[in-house]
Design an enzyme around this catalytic site. Sequence first.
Site, PDB file in Angstrom:
ATOM      1  N   THR A 159       7.308   3.005  -2.895  1.00  0.00           N
ATOM      2  CA  THR A 159       6.378   2.444  -3.877  1.00  0.00           C
ATOM      3  C   THR A 159       4.946   2.385  -3.375  1.00  0.00           C
ATOM      4  O   THR A 159       4.024   2.782  -4.103  1.00  0.00           O
ATOM      5  CB  THR A 159       6.860   1.052  -4.331  1.00  0.00           C
ATOM      6  OG1 THR A 159       8.151   1.187  -4.943  1.00  0.00           O
ATOM      7  CG2 THR A 159       5.895   0.444  -5.328  1.00  0.00           C
ATOM      8  N   GLY A 197       5.614  -2.914  -3.992  1.00  0.00           N
ATOM      9  CA  GLY A 197       6.289  -2.693  -2.723  1.00  0.00           C
ATOM     10  C   GLY A 197       7.285  -3.756  -2.305  1.00  0.00           C
ATOM     11  O   GLY A 197       7.873  -3.655  -1.221  1.00  0.00           O
TER      12      GLY A 197
END
Length: 582
Positions: free
Chosen positions: A501, A18
């Site tokens: 993500t 992320g």
Amino acid sequence: MPLPNTNTRYMFFTGKGGVGKTSLSCATGLALAEAGRQVLIVSTDPASNLDEVLGVTLGQTPTVVPGAPGLSALNIDPEAAAHAYRERMVAPYRGILPAAAIQSMEEQFSGACTVEIAAFDEFSKLLGDLSATADFEHVIFDTAPTGHTLRLLTLPSAWDEFISSSTGGASCLGPLAGLEKQKALYAASVARLSNPAETTVILVSRPEASALREAERTRGELAELGICNQMLAINGLFTVDQSEDGIATAMSQRACAALAGMPPTLAELPGCSIPFLPRGTVGLDALRLMAHPETASPVLLNDMPSTLLPPGLAGLVDEIACAGHGVVMTMGKGGVGKTSVAAAIAVALARRGGKVVLSTTDPAAHVAATLDGAVPGLTVTRIDPRQEVADYTAEVLAKAGKSLDAGGQAMLEEDLRSPCTEEIAVFRAFARTVDEGRDGFVVLDTAPTGHTILLLDAAEAYHREVMRTQGDMPESVRQLLPRLRDPAYTHVLIVTLPEATPVHEAERLQGDLARAGITPYAWVINQSLLASGTTDPLLSQRGGYEVPFIRRVADDLAPRCALIPWLAEAPVGRTSLEQLVR
């Protein structure tokens, strides 16, 4: 240009989930291609969204990216490679060993370490064999191997007949048995990684303390292996000099504090920073903005998009409280806020009159600061991962190490330094508290993955097979895994962020849990700007970017869903934690 400035042929982008590895690697590759270079981008991430970011369907051979002359990309499928290894190693024993032993072997080949080593095998063909990428001036890898994987592959004893089945619980050696024929290729790959004239490793981080800690850990591991040509890229830096918006002010102050407190060894690296962008980093136009943020159109104040938002945590906590007892597990990738969510739920259950144990692997000081004082009915127990790993390591070495030579000992000791080992050791410690859920609530922060549960289940099945004539197992051990799989006893909460993500990785986690026979009770979407009430033009525009990810979770993935807004006040102390459950 705010992107990493390096002229090496090979570039590796690494960092926790992320932080923006894929978007940053793609933006760097696009900038190099637009400067006249021939560039290949390679993703080794099992949950890759390289196709989504570049806007093209990719396979395992280079595909030209439309609209970007000179830029090509491919996706390595490490899951498929790991499956091939697993079948190649297990197949000869089918019909010979008991079914429980086969199940144990198969699960040994199903974890993240196996997938990572299989990925290394695949991208070694691109890194170690110059002819495989002769058409490209730069090769960019999205997701680099960890120091643990590299140490495994550089141990000479990795290529003897030492098999992981003798390690009594270690979990990462198995795939190495299928790689011994490519010693020269791996040696060339590792040598190329450590050559500063050829390779740069870019550590990608958000301006957040947890992401910077992960970057520092990676820096140290790689430096120990002689991989010292490293850079630091801070992605998504948001700063304001003065603002009447509380969310904007708080975000800016937290970023500044995190950067000011980063370890000196990390701060000394050459680096760059990419500003917080008002839109997602999907598509070539968005990637060009990362390279040239000064070309972005002025952000105008717009109303937040209208969409039905999931409710807050209070409803979920009320439902859980009705059971009167049981286990609550918060699960998810690092940096999504599992600890804060677990602490908030524990406080809320205690406030409702329950007897609650919050079991965490976070440093005791951090938990104490988060709770900011005693809460009636709430007991905090700390599991020390280092101590648990030390105890587990000593046990395995005592059982399995006595018959090994020096090379075998080195392999076993390295295997026991793996992330899988820590997860198993911590899970064993968690098991000691699960039984307390009969008389109250146990909230587990940093819960085991589906793979770990299956690995332990397979080991127990094998143990039962071998020991079936020597009496019954203790009741607490017998009941452990059934309790985790019992939705009336255990409530699993998957925590994620409203971004590409983290949602993709959480979806993969849910698949792992399904393999382990566990259905999550709910998903929690944390830190939503869309729900924060911010009026800052930049943050409002970014909030609109969250809509498809919120809808994906709420409409398609989660049996139940709760949403927590990005709060101006950090979730530290009882008052702030209680805000998370409103």
